[in-house]
Design a protein around this motif. Structure first.
Motif, PDB file in Angstrom:
ATOM      1  N   GLU A 122     -15.501  -1.667   0.275  1.00  0.00           N
ATOM      2  CA  GLU A 122     -14.142  -1.122   0.333  1.00  0.00           C
ATOM      3  C   GLU A 122     -13.108  -2.182  -0.029  1.00  0.00           C
ATOM      4  OE1 GLU A 122     -12.142   2.160   0.206  1.00  0.00           O
ATOM      5  OE2 GLU A 122     -14.260   2.135   0.778  1.00  0.00           O
ATOM      6  N   LEU A 123     -13.371  -3.432   0.380  1.00  0.00           N
ATOM      7  CA  LEU A 123     -12.472  -4.523  -0.022  1.00  0.00           C
ATOM      8  C   LEU A 123     -12.414  -4.653  -1.547  1.00  0.00           C
ATOM      9  CD1 LEU A 123     -13.286  -7.357   2.552  1.00  0.00           C
ATOM     10  CD2 LEU A 123     -11.026  -6.369   2.123  1.00  0.00           C
ATOM     11  N   TYR A 124     -13.541  -4.422  -2.205  1.00  0.00           N
ATOM     12  CA  TYR A 124     -13.578  -4.467  -3.665  1.00  0.00           C
ATOM     13  C   TYR A 124     -12.593  -3.464  -4.258  1.00  0.00           C
ATOM     14  CZ  TYR A 124     -15.554  -4.309  -8.394  1.00  0.00           C
ATOM     15  OH  TYR A 124     -15.724  -4.355  -9.761  1.00  0.00           O
ATOM     16  N   ARG A 125     -12.513  -2.297  -3.646  1.00  0.00           N
ATOM     17  CA  ARG A 125     -11.627  -1.243  -4.158  1.00  0.00           C
ATOM     18  C   ARG A 125     -10.153  -1.542  -3.866  1.00  0.00           C
ATOM     19  NH1 ARG A 125     -16.084   1.916  -2.050  1.00  0.00           N
ATOM     20  NH2 ARG A 125     -17.102   3.064  -3.739  1.00  0.00           N
ATOM     21  N   HIS A 126      -9.902  -2.422  -2.906  1.00  0.00           N
ATOM     22  CA  HIS A 126      -8.516  -2.706  -2.505  1.00  0.00           C
ATOM     23  C   HIS A 126      -8.140  -4.166  -2.767  1.00  0.00           C
ATOM     24  CE1 HIS A 126      -7.631   1.122  -0.383  1.00  0.00           C
ATOM     25  NE2 HIS A 126      -8.947   1.151  -0.242  1.00  0.00           N
ATOM     26  N   THR A 157     -14.136   7.090   5.712  1.00  0.00           N
ATOM     27  CA  THR A 157     -15.230   6.341   6.335  1.00  0.00           C
ATOM     28  C   THR A 157     -14.650   5.252   7.235  1.00  0.00           C
ATOM     29  OG1 THR A 157     -15.357   4.673   4.606  1.00  0.00           O
ATOM     30  CG2 THR A 157     -16.659   6.693   4.276  1.00  0.00           C
ATOM     31  N   GLY A 158     -15.486   4.723   8.091  1.00  0.00           N
ATOM     32  CA  GLY A 158     -15.039   3.647   8.959  1.00  0.00           C
ATOM     33  C   GLY A 158     -14.511   2.453   8.175  1.00  0.00           C
ATOM     34  N   SER A 159     -15.153   2.112   7.059  1.00  0.00           N
ATOM     35  CA  SER A 159     -14.691   0.995   6.235  1.00  0.00           C
ATOM     36  C   SER A 159     -13.314   1.281   5.651  1.00  0.00           C
ATOM     37  CB  SER A 159     -15.681   0.732   5.100  1.00  0.00           C
ATOM     38  OG  SER A 159     -16.917   0.325   5.618  1.00  0.00           O
ATOM     39  N   GLN A 160     -13.102   2.519   5.217  1.00  0.00           N
ATOM     40  CA  GLN A 160     -11.791   2.893   4.685  1.00  0.00           C
ATOM     41  C   GLN A 160     -10.722   2.850   5.779  1.00  0.00           C
ATOM     42  OE1 GLN A 160     -13.100   6.685   3.122  1.00  0.00           O
ATOM     43  NE2 GLN A 160     -12.987   5.941   1.001  1.00  0.00           N
ATOM     44  N   ILE A 161     -11.098   3.306   6.960  1.00  0.00           N
ATOM     45  CA  ILE A 161     -10.159   3.260   8.092  1.00  0.00           C
ATOM     46  C   ILE A 161      -9.793   1.808   8.417  1.00  0.00           C
ATOM     47  CG2 ILE A 161      -9.956   3.658  10.592  1.00  0.00           C
ATOM     48  CD1 ILE A 161     -11.623   6.231  10.135  1.00  0.00           C
ATOM     49  N   LEU A 162     -10.787   0.930   8.397  1.00  0.00           N
ATOM     50  CA  LEU A 162     -10.533  -0.491   8.653  1.00  0.00           C
ATOM     51  C   LEU A 162      -9.504  -1.051   7.661  1.00  0.00           C
ATOM     52  CD1 LEU A 162     -11.078  -3.317   9.840  1.00  0.00           C
ATOM     53  CD2 LEU A 162     -13.096  -3.464   8.390  1.00  0.00           C
ATOM     54  N   ILE A 163      -9.704  -0.778   6.387  1.00  0.00           N
ATOM     55  CA  ILE A 163      -8.784  -1.292   5.373  1.00  0.00           C
ATOM     56  C   ILE A 163      -7.392  -0.698   5.562  1.00  0.00           C
ATOM     57  CG2 ILE A 163      -8.272  -1.391   2.901  1.00  0.00           C
ATOM     58  CD1 ILE A 163     -10.617  -3.169   3.839  1.00  0.00           C
ATOM     59  N   GLU A 164      -7.305   0.580   5.839  1.00  0.00           N
ATOM     60  CA  GLU A 164      -5.994   1.210   6.038  1.00  0.00           C
ATOM     61  C   GLU A 164      -5.284   0.621   7.255  1.00  0.00           C
ATOM     62  OE1 GLU A 164      -4.431   3.207   3.917  1.00  0.00           O
ATOM     63  OE2 GLU A 164      -6.191   2.974   2.620  1.00  0.00           O
ATOM     64  N   CYS A 165      -6.028   0.343   8.309  1.00  0.00           N
ATOM     65  CA  CYS A 165      -5.424  -0.249   9.514  1.00  0.00           C
ATOM     66  C   CYS A 165      -4.927  -1.671   9.232  1.00  0.00           C
ATOM     67  CB  CYS A 165      -6.414  -0.246  10.665  1.00  0.00           C
ATOM     68  SG  CYS A 165      -6.697   1.384  11.388  1.00  0.00           S
ATOM     69  N   LEU A 166      -5.682  -2.429   8.435  1.00  0.00           N
ATOM     70  CA  LEU A 166      -5.234  -3.771   8.064  1.00  0.00           C
ATOM     71  C   LEU A 166      -3.950  -3.687   7.239  1.00  0.00           C
ATOM     72  CD1 LEU A 166      -8.627  -5.500   7.125  1.00  0.00           C
ATOM     73  CD2 LEU A 166      -7.294  -5.808   9.207  1.00  0.00           C
ATOM     74  N   LYS A 167      -3.880  -2.739   6.344  1.00  0.00           N
ATOM     75  CA  LYS A 167      -2.669  -2.537   5.541  1.00  0.00           C
ATOM     76  C   LYS A 167      -1.484  -2.148   6.433  1.00  0.00           C
ATOM     77  CE  LYS A 167      -3.449   0.062   1.894  1.00  0.00           C
ATOM     78  NZ  LYS A 167      -4.144   1.116   1.093  1.00  0.00           N
ATOM     79  N   GLU A 168      -1.741  -1.302   7.437  1.00  0.00           N
ATOM     80  CA  GLU A 168      -0.685  -0.948   8.399  1.00  0.00           C
ATOM     81  C   GLU A 168      -0.079  -2.196   9.030  1.00  0.00           C
ATOM     82  OE1 GLU A 168      -2.600   3.216  10.248  1.00  0.00           O
ATOM     83  OE2 GLU A 168      -2.340   1.440  11.493  1.00  0.00           O
TER      84      GLU A 168
END
Length: 561
Positions: A35-39, A4-15
């Motif tokens: 998604e932030l809750y999950r990460h 999802t877009g939210s998951q992509i956002l979190i992955e990009c921040l982690k990158e």
């Protein structure tokens, strides 16, 4: 893989190596917060009391660490509450990503609930901004935003994401993030040679350091350059710590509340070498009379700043550290002993002074410097306390003085203090405020208390808007229009109500013991320091005057008498 877009956002921040986000949730960003809750074990989210506090915290995190600060807000008023913080970061060249949610794509432009054109609003105060309406473009947009924020002269970038984009799915492929390259290709050999000739011909050189030297992390190259040129140094608010304030060649800050030594030396010098400064009006005074006896050599990464406020004799455009490294390789050792001794004699003749018989802001700052040995990060609000912090706490290293220089944002310091402490957990971090500024952001004490972020908030409580009152005293016939804060707000009780420790200081004898106690605590604390309403910042240059017309309280009294 499909995310999802939210998951992509979190992955990009982690990158990008993002470990902390400052924000405030709302409807348009609920998918992101889910998604932030999950990460939460990978990316820490700090819930501030107000979105403006989040933007200033991201700014303080960025300035103190050199990393990109990230803040997050919902659509409409959540997004507009970030605007002051974005403008603050823009004026002071701070790398920051502001992520906002917006209404779904099919609701854009229809005056939907909590819809605002935040990209249009922030266009003049960002390096770039994006509206993401297609989830397939989200990852590339975020990566571009981080590159833009850090490339060349840094600055804030806004990424506005429609709510349905955060729920829609797209293919995500992890990217390897490359280091940002320094700007070297604009450094022209002939420009360097002309600069070397100017330095060689100079008998009275002065080096003027701005925030660009801090951003470029050029402190070592700058020290070598200063010693090779054999020239005294002055700086701006933004440049503090790039050249150690403890060094004998340091003359103090330049400009409206700069030292007499710095202002007079710049007026007398025959070459002003300007390193990463943009000639703000608060620095130059009357620009037509600024450095009137000098050729000006300007070194800056941004060509737009060349000849914008002051006409210069020559310039080198490029990353400050790279330019200084090249100059250092080619520079001969110069000897300007007579000039340096003349400038240093002015330091002896024109020291900074304050009253020694009562509790004052300068005394508190000098005591804080002594007890911390200068090993602290100081953030400030804007006003008299800001100028005293620049004058009386000595900055030895860069990224230790965080203040709103360009925009002059009252309410900046406490959020920045929280961000700086999170970015530098092992350092003492202190925010210096006036009571007028503290009223604008004291809700963030609750943030510090909630997370037990051990910051120190010192309030110089003079019961007036001190800097405005100073101008009203000197230039407006003592007509104190709406600058007297004559209410009964008790900052100690307020701080305690929000969960922080608090102490009140009313006399000089209490300063050192209470500061020692506070510095030993590992929890948020507020100090309410009661100082006189008519304490002023000296020296001063009147608005529109030349910096050589700098005057002190003694000069003013002598003129009257």
């Amino acid at each position: 893989m499909q995310l999802t877009g939210s998951q992509i956002l979190i992955e990009c921040l982690k990158e990008q190596g993002v470990d902390t986000i400052f924000g405030y949730p709302g409807g348009a960003v609920l998918n992101i917060y889910d998604e932030l809750y999950r990460h939460q074990d990978e990316i820490r989210h700090i819930l501030t009391s107000h979105e403006q506090g989040a933007s200033h915290a991201a700014d303080g995190y960025a300035r103190s660490t050199g990393k990109v600060g990230v803040c997050l807000a919902t659509s409409g008023p959540g997004a507009t509450n970030l605007v002051t913080g974005i403008a603050t970061a823009y004026m002071d060249s701070v790398p920051m990503i502001a992520i906002t949610g917006n209404v779904a794509v099919n609701l854009l432009g229809k005056d939907s609930f909590q819809e605002v054109d935040i990209a249009g609003i922030t266009m003049p105060i960002t390096k770039h901004n994006f509206i993401v309406k297609d989830v397939d473009k989200l990852a590339d947009t975020l990566r571009k935003a981080f590159v833009i924020a850090q490339t060349g002269r840094p600055g804030p970038v806004l990424v506005d994401i429609a709510k349905d984009v955060t729920a829609n799915k797209a293919e995500y492929v992890k990217a390897e993030i490359s280091d940002i390259e320094r700007v070297k290709d604009t450094i022209i050999g002939s420009d360097v040679e002309i600069a070397l000739t100017m330095i060689k011909e100079s008998k009275k050189p002065m080096i003027f350091v701005g925030g660009g030297a801090v951003i470029s992390e050029a402190e070592d190259a700058l020290m070598e350059f200063v010693l090779k040129v054999d020239a005294p140094v002055t700086d701006t608010l933004m440049g503090k710590g790039a050249f150690s304030g403890e060094h004998s060649y340091y003359t103090g800050m330049l400009g409206m509340h700069g030292t007499k030594t710095a202002n007079l030396s710049v007026t007398e010098c025959d070459l002003l070498i300007t390193v990463g400064a943009r000639f703000s009006d608060r620095v130059t005074g009357n620009a037509k009379k600024f450095a009137k006896n000098a050729k000006i050599l300007q070194i800056d990464i941004d060509p737009v700043e060349i000849n914008k406020n002051v006409l210069v004799s020559h310039c080198i455009t490029g990353d400050i550290k790279e330019v200084l490294t090249i100059l250092n390789e080619k520079l001969e050792q110069h000897n300007n002993k007579e000039w340096v001794e003349h400038v240093l004699s002015m330091k002896e003749k024109f020291p900074l002074k304050y009253r020694g018989d009562v509790l004052t802001g300068p005394y508190i700052l000098e005591t804080l410097y002594k007890l911390t040995e200068g090993n602290a990060i100081i953030t400030t609000e804007v006003g008299q306390h800001q100028m005293w912090s620049a004058q009386y706490f000595i900055y030895k290293t860069p990224r230790t003085f965080l203040t709103s220089g360009g925009l002059g944002t009252m309410g900046y310091g406490l959020g920045a203090c929280i961000g700086a402490k999170i970015g530098n957990p092992d350092k003492t971090v202190v925010n210096i405020a006036g009571d007028g500024c503290f009223r604008m952001n004291m809700n963030e004490i609750a943030t510090a208390a909630r997370y037990q972020i051990p910051i120190i908030q010192i309030v110089f409580n003079n019961h007036v808007l001190g800097m405005v009152r100073q101008w009203q005293t000197l230039f407006y016939g003592q007509r104190y229009s709406h600058t007297t804060l004559n209410d009964n707000v008790d900052f100690v009780k307020l701080a305690e109500a929000m969960g922080a420790k608090a102490y009140r200081i009313t006399k000089r004898e209490e300063v050192e013991p209470i500061l020692k106690k506070v510095l030993a605590l590992n929890e948020p604390v507020v100090l309410d320091c009661q100082i006189a309403s008519d304490d002023k910042v000296w020296p001063m240059v009147a608005p529109g005057a030349a910096i050589e017309e700098v005057f002190t309280e003694e000069d003013l009294e002598a003129k009257k008498g």
